[in-house]
Every structure is written in C-alpha cells, then in structure tokens.
Design a protein around this motif. Structure first.
Motif, PDB file in Angstrom:
ATOM      1  N   ARG A 227       0.831  -1.216   0.000  1.00 57.21           N
ATOM      2  CA  ARG A 227       0.000   0.000   0.000  1.00 57.21           C
ATOM      3  C   ARG A 227       0.861   1.259   0.000  1.00 57.21           C
ATOM      4  O   ARG A 227       0.401   2.342  -0.388  1.00 57.21           O
ATOM      5  CB  ARG A 227      -0.943  -0.003   1.197  1.00 57.21           C
ATOM      6  CG  ARG A 227      -0.264   0.080   2.553  1.00 57.21           C
ATOM      7  CD  ARG A 227      -1.266  -0.123   3.678  1.00 57.21           C
ATOM      8  NE  ARG A 227      -0.637  -0.068   4.984  1.00 57.21           N
ATOM      9  CZ  ARG A 227      -0.401   1.044   5.653  1.00 57.21           C
ATOM     10  NH1 ARG A 227      -0.744   2.194   5.112  1.00 57.21           N
ATOM     11  NH2 ARG A 227       0.160   1.018   6.843  1.00 57.21           N
ATOM     12  N   LYS A 228       2.108   1.151   0.444  1.00 61.29           N
ATOM     13  CA  LYS A 228       3.009   2.303   0.392  1.00 61.29           C
ATOM     14  C   LYS A 228       3.765   2.352  -0.933  1.00 61.29           C
ATOM     15  O   LYS A 228       4.195   3.413  -1.365  1.00 61.29           O
ATOM     16  CB  LYS A 228       4.003   2.256   1.553  1.00 61.29           C
ATOM     17  CG  LYS A 228       3.354   2.436   2.928  1.00 61.29           C
ATOM     18  CD  LYS A 228       4.395   2.456   4.013  1.00 61.29           C
ATOM     19  CE  LYS A 228       3.751   2.647   5.394  1.00 61.29           C
ATOM     20  NZ  LYS A 228       4.751   2.671   6.472  1.00 61.29           N
TER      21      LYS A 228
ATOM     22  N   TRP B  90       2.618   1.517  -4.074  1.00 63.90           N
ATOM     23  CA  TRP B  90       1.918   1.927  -5.292  1.00 63.90           C
ATOM     24  C   TRP B  90       1.921   3.433  -5.479  1.00 63.90           C
ATOM     25  O   TRP B  90       2.122   3.933  -6.582  1.00 63.90           O
ATOM     26  CB  TRP B  90       0.488   1.392  -5.295  1.00 63.90           C
ATOM     27  CG  TRP B  90      -0.460   2.069  -4.336  1.00 63.90           C
ATOM     28  CD1 TRP B  90      -0.801   1.662  -3.084  1.00 63.90           C
ATOM     29  CD2 TRP B  90      -1.192   3.294  -4.555  1.00 63.90           C
ATOM     30  NE1 TRP B  90      -1.679   2.546  -2.503  1.00 63.90           N
ATOM     31  CE2 TRP B  90      -1.942   3.549  -3.384  1.00 63.90           C
ATOM     32  CE3 TRP B  90      -1.284   4.191  -5.620  1.00 63.90           C
ATOM     33  CZ2 TRP B  90      -2.761   4.659  -3.255  1.00 63.90           C
ATOM     34  CZ3 TRP B  90      -2.105   5.301  -5.477  1.00 63.90           C
ATOM     35  CH2 TRP B  90      -2.833   5.523  -4.323  1.00 63.90           C
ATOM     36  N   ARG B  91       1.708   4.190  -4.385  1.00 63.42           N
ATOM     37  CA  ARG B  91       1.603   5.641  -4.556  1.00 63.42           C
ATOM     38  C   ARG B  91       2.959   6.261  -4.895  1.00 63.42           C
ATOM     39  O   ARG B  91       3.049   7.184  -5.724  1.00 63.42           O
ATOM     40  CB  ARG B  91       1.021   6.278  -3.298  1.00 63.42           C
ATOM     41  CG  ARG B  91       1.914   6.181  -2.073  1.00 63.42           C
ATOM     42  CD  ARG B  91       1.229   6.599  -0.787  1.00 63.42           C
ATOM     43  NE  ARG B  91       2.142   6.530   0.343  1.00 63.42           N
ATOM     44  CZ  ARG B  91       1.808   6.070   1.539  1.00 63.42           C
ATOM     45  NH1 ARG B  91       0.596   5.626   1.763  1.00 63.42           N
ATOM     46  NH2 ARG B  91       2.692   6.054   2.523  1.00 63.42           N
ATOM     47  N   ASP B  92       4.036   5.772  -4.276  1.00 57.47           N
ATOM     48  CA  ASP B  92       5.344   6.399  -4.450  1.00 57.47           C
ATOM     49  C   ASP B  92       6.002   5.960  -5.761  1.00 57.47           C
ATOM     50  O   ASP B  92       6.514   6.794  -6.509  1.00 57.47           O
ATOM     51  CB  ASP B  92       6.239   6.061  -3.262  1.00 57.47           C
ATOM     52  CG  ASP B  92       5.578   6.431  -1.942  1.00 57.47           C
ATOM     53  OD1 ASP B  92       4.895   7.470  -1.905  1.00 57.47           O
ATOM     54  OD2 ASP B  92       5.706   5.668  -0.974  1.00 57.47           O
TER      55      ASP B  92
ATOM     56  N   VAL C  77       0.694  14.924  -1.683  1.00 54.25           N
ATOM     57  CA  VAL C  77       0.228  13.551  -1.484  1.00 54.25           C
ATOM     58  C   VAL C  77       1.090  12.836  -0.454  1.00 54.25           C
ATOM     59  O   VAL C  77       0.586  12.105   0.410  1.00 54.25           O
ATOM     60  CB  VAL C  77       0.245  12.780  -2.825  1.00 54.25           C
ATOM     61  CG1 VAL C  77      -0.031  11.299  -2.605  1.00 54.25           C
ATOM     62  CG2 VAL C  77      -0.778  13.373  -3.787  1.00 54.25           C
TER      63      VAL C  77
ATOM     64  N   THR D  21      -0.626  11.390   2.988  1.00 55.32           N
ATOM     65  CA  THR D  21      -0.613   9.957   3.297  1.00 55.32           C
ATOM     66  C   THR D  21       0.292   9.661   4.478  1.00 55.32           C
ATOM     67  O   THR D  21       0.060   8.707   5.224  1.00 55.32           O
ATOM     68  CB  THR D  21      -0.159   9.146   2.075  1.00 55.32           C
ATOM     69  OG1 THR D  21       1.107   9.639   1.613  1.00 55.32           O
ATOM     70  CG2 THR D  21      -1.172   9.262   0.936  1.00 55.32           C
TER      71      THR D  21
END
Length: 303
Positions: free
Chosen positions: A97-98, A100-102, A140, A144
């Motif tokens: 979950r960490k 995918w965004r980065d 973002v 987050t």
C-alpha cells in the motif's frame, strides 16, 4: 595528498549518512510521519543537492547535455546500483500500500520527461509543469504520511537536535561526495584510465554518492523505508524539481539520443523496480543481485 582526500571523502560519506538517517528518523517520529515519507522528502531531496548544483550550472553554462544526462544517469544508478547494494545488505521489504503511490509517481515522472524530450527541448512552460508535479507529489506524500501516523512512535531525541543532525548529515554528505569525485578522478587519470571511462563511472555515480551512503547506512540500521524512500524521492525530485527549476531558469535543448537511447533505459529501470517490488513484496537480496547485474550490463553497453 590525493589518497588522503579520498579517505576523508569516504569518511564524510559514512558519517554524513549515519547522521542523516538518525536525524531524519527522529524528525519523522516527532511529526508522527512515517519514515517512508521522510525518506521521500527530506532525505530524498537533500541527497539530490549535487545533481541540482550540477544541472543548473551546466544549463547556465550552455551545456544542456550534462544537465539532462546528469539527471537521467543518476536515476538509473540510483535504482540499479544503490538499491541493488542496499538490498544485498538487508532485504528492503515495504508494504504494497506504500509502494503503489510512491513508485507510481516515479513512473509518471519518468513518462512525462520522456514525452517532453521527444520534441527536442524542455521549455519554460514545461519546467513550470514539472514543478507543479513536484508540488503535487509533496502534497500527497505528507497527506498519506499523516494517515500512517498510527505506525510512528514519539522520538526520544529533542526536535532541535534531530533537525541539526539531519542538516549536518546533508552538508557532510555533499562535501564528502565532492572530495571523493575530485580525488577519484585524479587517481584514475594517474593510472591511465580514459576520460570516457571516468565519465561513465566516477562522474556519473559521483552525484549519486549521497544517496548511496544514505541508503546503505539506512539498510544497515534496518531503516528500510528510508533506504527505499530516499531513492524514490530522489528520482522524483531529479525530474520534477531539478529539471523543472533548470528549465524555468533557462530552457534546455535536448539531443535526440536522450529520447531514443537514454530514456528507454531509464523507463525500463523504473518499470523493472516496480515489478520486482510488487512481485516479491519489496526488494529481497535476490532482487538486489538482479539490479546490480543489470547495472553491470548497462555500463558494458554504454562503454
């Protein structure tokens, strides 16, 4: 004297990386931000200071190839060399979950740069768009990071000392990188190594030495989120922040080879890292070996 400067440079990188990781970890705890966010921002951006200085100076001196090549080459070295070495030292396991965004931002930044290079330059308007991408990334990241605050414990180091350690670590890293690059280049010339090989190895990796020292120290200290966040944040900042700032100061003409040869390598490297991270749940030691092998192949082909 050259050997002495080389040794001092190595010591600066080690102690600078140690202080930066300890200070940044304490800052993260004080603000109840996850270590990943601190790695992406304070550490990642701070260790990109050499790239910023080199690219801006090159653009102002009318050497656009160095400005772009510095960023693209550093991004490739960051992933293949630095994360490869760090993963061999300690498996870099980060929750999906960490990731995918980065990693998504890093992939987007790489794709945007590739598109911009297709027309042969990075204009001032495109530089502004890159800086807007940096602002979005920061927003973002911190949003987050606050959502992950339940994972963070309050630090036992005073806040002023944590910031002082972080700043001191960054300064010592930059000084150490400069000493090491200059002395290593002089030593290489003394042994009769060609300028091409020096440029492909020492100079290309030189501006990434702060990232190397920081990620390796973070891996040794089991701060895997800082080790990975440092590289991802540095790569995003290199494109959005450094090329954005440089293009706003002076539009950057780009040789056709960047879009045809170098960006495919950079894109393949970013996609490869993302696939390894998701398929293997992070970067275990086998992934580190694969990344280092790919970097060896890259140097062989470029040579």
């Amino acid at each position: 004297m050259t050997y002495l400067l080389f040794g001092i440079g190595l010591l600066c990188l080690f102690f600078g990386g140690e202080y930066l990781v300890r200070g940044a970890s304490a800052v993260a705890r004080h603000f109840r931000l996850s270590p990943m966010v601190i790695g992406l921002t304070i550490v990642g951006f701070g260790t990109s200071a050499p790239e910023m200085l080199v690219s801006v100076q090159a653009a102002l001196e009318g050497r656009p190839g160095i400005a772009i090549g510095n960023v693209v080459g550093s991004n490739i070295a960051n992933i293949l060399l630095i994360l490869g070495v760090s993963a061999l030292i300690a498996p870099l396991l980060i929750p999906a979950r960490k990731l995918w965004r980065d990693l998504g931002f890093m992939l987007a930044a790489t794709a945007i740069l590739w598109v911009m290079l297709l027309d042969g330059d990075i204009s001032r308007l495109e530089g502004i768009l890159l800086l807007a991408g940096l602002a979005t990334f920061l927003g973002v990241a911190f949003l987050t990071g606050k959502q992950d605050s339940d994972e963070v414990t309050v630090g036992d180091i005073p806040q002023w000392k944590a910031w002082a350690m972080t700043a001191a670590g960054l300064v010592v890293l930059v000084v150490g990188a400069r000493l090491l690059v200059d002395s290593a280049t002089e030593l290489a010339r003394g042994f009769g190594i060609s300028e091409a090989v020096i440029g492909l190895t020492i100079v290309a990796v030189g501006t990434s030495l702060p990232e190397l020292a920081t990620s390796v120290i973070a891996a040794i200290r089991k701060q895997t989120e800082i080790a990975v966040g440092n590289i991802v944040g540095s790569n995003v900042f290199n494109i959005f922040g450094i090329l954005g700032t440089t293009a706003v100061i002076a539009p950057i003409p780009a040789e056709a080879r960047f879009a045809l040869i170098d960006m495919p390598w950079a894109a393949a490297t970013a996609v490869g890292l993302t696939l390894l991270a998701f398929l293997l749940g992070g970067l275990p030691r086998i992934a580190g070996a694969l990344l280092l092998g790919a970097y060896g192949g890259y140097l062989w082909l470029m040579g």
